[in-house]
Design an enzyme around this catalytic site. Structure first.
Site, mmCIF file in Angstrom:
data_model
loop_
_atom_site.group_PDB
_atom_site.id
_atom_site.type_symbol
_atom_site.label_atom_id
_atom_site.label_comp_id
_atom_site.label_asym_id
_atom_site.label_seq_id
_atom_site.Cartn_x
_atom_site.Cartn_y
_atom_site.Cartn_z
ATOM 1 N N GLU A 1 -3.083 -6.265 -7.376
ATOM 2 C CA GLU A 1 -4.017 -6.394 -6.230
ATOM 3 C C GLU A 1 -3.577 -5.433 -5.143
ATOM 4 O OE1 GLU A 1 -4.687 -8.374 -2.215
ATOM 5 O OE2 GLU A 1 -2.790 -8.072 -3.265
ATOM 6 N N ARG B 1 -10.623 -6.632 -1.459
ATOM 7 C CA ARG B 1 -9.413 -6.181 -2.133
ATOM 8 C C ARG B 1 -9.765 -5.627 -3.504
ATOM 9 N NH1 ARG B 1 -7.641 -6.364 2.202
ATOM 10 N NH2 ARG B 1 -5.656 -7.150 2.935
ATOM 11 N N CYS C 1 0.827 -1.214 0.000
ATOM 12 C CA CYS C 1 0.000 0.000 0.000
ATOM 13 C C CYS C 1 0.858 1.260 0.000
ATOM 14 C CB CYS C 1 -0.909 0.070 1.216
ATOM 15 S SG CYS C 1 -1.159 -1.454 2.054
ATOM 16 N N ARG D 1 -12.681 -10.320 3.364
ATOM 17 C CA ARG D 1 -11.445 -9.634 2.956
ATOM 18 C C ARG D 1 -11.707 -8.984 1.613
ATOM 19 N NH1 ARG D 1 -6.277 -10.553 4.748
ATOM 20 N NH2 ARG D 1 -4.571 -9.875 3.439
HETATM 21 C C1 LIG Z 1 0.976 -7.139 0.107
HETATM 22 S S1 LIG Z 1 2.402 -8.118 0.140
HETATM 23 C C2 LIG Z 1 2.123 -9.194 -1.232
HETATM 24 C C3 LIG Z 1 1.919 -10.602 -0.809
HETATM 25 C C4 LIG Z 1 1.782 -11.609 -1.911
HETATM 26 N N1 LIG Z 1 0.777 -11.298 -2.878
HETATM 27 C C5 LIG Z 1 1.525 -12.986 -1.324
HETATM 28 O O1 LIG Z 1 0.729 -13.751 -1.858
HETATM 29 O O2 LIG Z 1 2.101 -13.305 -0.277
HETATM 30 C C6 LIG Z 1 3.614 -7.029 -0.494
HETATM 31 C C7 LIG Z 1 4.996 -7.635 -0.596
HETATM 32 O O3 LIG Z 1 5.875 -6.665 -1.189
HETATM 33 C C8 LIG Z 1 7.156 -6.892 -0.670
HETATM 34 N N2 LIG Z 1 7.990 -5.706 -0.950
HETATM 35 C C9 LIG Z 1 7.941 -4.497 -0.356
HETATM 36 N N3 LIG Z 1 8.871 -3.669 -0.888
HETATM 37 C C10 LIG Z 1 9.516 -4.369 -1.862
HETATM 38 C C11 LIG Z 1 10.564 -4.057 -2.766
HETATM 39 N N4 LIG Z 1 11.144 -2.866 -2.781
HETATM 40 N N5 LIG Z 1 10.972 -5.023 -3.634
HETATM 41 C C12 LIG Z 1 10.394 -6.254 -3.628
HETATM 42 N N6 LIG Z 1 9.394 -6.605 -2.772
HETATM 43 C C13 LIG Z 1 8.956 -5.678 -1.906
HETATM 44 C C14 LIG Z 1 6.906 -7.165 0.805
HETATM 45 O O4 LIG Z 1 7.985 -7.865 1.396
HETATM 46 C C15 LIG Z 1 5.617 -7.994 0.747
HETATM 47 O O5 LIG Z 1 5.879 -9.377 0.765
#
Ligand SMILES: C[S@@+](CC[C@H](N)C(=O)[O-])C[C@H]1O[C@@H](n2cnc3c(N)ncnc32)[C@H](O)[C@@H]1O
Length: 328
Positions: free
Chosen positions: A121, A167, A83, A165
């Site tokens: 998403e 989304r 987010c 949930r």
């Molecule tokens: C909302 S979660 C997505 C989860 C995923 N859809 C799943 O099924 O588990 C967002 C993910 O983005 C990753 N994230 C945040 N900043 C990032 C970056 N700069 N590069 C790569 N991944 C990143 C976080 O570690 C987190 O796992």
């Protein structure tokens, strides 16, 4: 073994523990299509551990450090992006302006690699953020990159999971196809299919918490999941409220007594039981809370899959047949 079967290459950005991957692999296994993940990326080492444990490949790291020209060619891009971007996208405009946000990293890869389609998403709040301006900028940026874009807020409860949930899902495609979001599939699975029979003592709330809960609430359902809202009010339902990565420890309690086990949380997100959960309850809880409802995303991907697997001529033919017979 895969001879003659269509292969679809995809990339799994912000892959977390692989919710998109499980959903896509399930959708493909029900069609005559072979999914090939050509790149995954996440910055969190515990998520990478889970991903590697289950899919045999360790995702690359920070997406901001990956040059788009090093991203392999692919047909479809998945990203459940954090987010964070929409708190700063606010008044920006266009691709140059969104630089520095994680959404920019998705956009620059789409611009460079031009996959046939993407599915993004995010939390429902994205829709109303900054009076709708943030989503407007995101959609316009995607359109400027040559995609037809649609979005819809979907609820996991409508796709077989006992978890409320909501989304927002954004789907884009380059070809003139007729994508429509899936209709709700009801009813959701009963909690009895989710809850484990034998649960260790460590998952139970203290006597004090249990007594306090029971003094203030009586549930109309059994089993039920009790939810404590921000003002401390308790309500209970035959389903769970949204799992949250950073929620307080006792915010959801089964029958007002115990916390959900990691396996129960993964089931509430639609992960099949073959999925191996890392032995770190705190991280498992965070991972489940951050992930996506697999069954809900699978329903979206099942609608998109036929088009991604077809040539443009075939996709247009399918679109025309669907319009003619009103079956989209
Ligand atoms: C909302 S979660 C997505 C989860 C995923 N859809 C799943 O099924 O588990 C967002 C993910 O983005 C990753 N994230 C945040 N900043 C990032 C970056 N700069 N590069 C790569 N991944 C990143 C976080 O570690 C987190 O796992």
């Amino acid at each position: 073994m895969y001879e003659g079967r269509e292969r679809i290459r995809y990339i799994d950005l912000f892959c977390g523990i692989g919710g998109f991957r499980v959903a896509f692999e399930e959708a493909c296994s029900e069609s005559d299509v072979v999914p090939v993940c050509v790149m995954s990326s996440d910055i969190d080492e515990f998520c990478k551990d889970s991903y590697e444990l289950n899919f045999g490949e360790r995702p690359k790291g920070d997406i901001t450090k990956i040059d788009e020209m090093d991203v392999p060619d692919h047909d479809i891009l998945f990203a459940g992006f954090p987010c964070q971007p929409f708190s700063i996208i606010g008044n920006m405009q266009g691709l140059n302006d969104i630089r520095g946000t994680l959404f920019f990293d998705i956009a620059r890869i789409l611009e460079a690699k031009k996959p046939k389609a993407f599915v993004l998403e995010n939390v429902k709040q994205l829709v109303g953020h900054d009076k709708g301006n943030t989503l407007k900028i995101i959609l316009q940026t995607l359109k400027d990159l040559g995609y037809t874009v649609q979005y819809k807020v979907l609820n996991a409860l409508d796709f077989g999971l006992p978890q409320k949930r909501e989304r927002v899902v954004i789907v884009g495609h380059r070809d003139p196809i007729l994508f429509t979001f899936p209709s709700p599939i009801k009813p959701f699975r009963p909690l009895t299919e989710i809850l484990e029979q034998e649960v260790g003592e460590k998952h139970f709330a203290s006597d004090y918490i249990r007594e306090k809960r029971k003094e203030s609430h009586k549930s109309a359902f059994n089993p039920s999941i009790w939810h404590e809202n921000k003002s401390g009010n308790i309500c209970s339902y035959p389903y769970s409220c949204a799992l949250r990565a950073g929620a307080s420890y006792n915010y959801l309690l089964v029958n007002g007594e115990r916390r959900l086990t990691p396996r129960e949380m993964f089931r509430l997100q639609g992960f099949p039981d073959w999925y191996q959960i890392i032995e770190n309850d705190g991280q498992a809880r965070k991972q489940a809370g951050n992930s996506i409802p697999v069954s809900m995303i699978k329903a979206v991907l099942q609608k998109l899959l036929p088009y991604v697997a077809l040539s443009l001529d075939e996709a247009v033919l399918l679109r025309d047949v669907e319009i003619q017979y009103n079956i989209a």
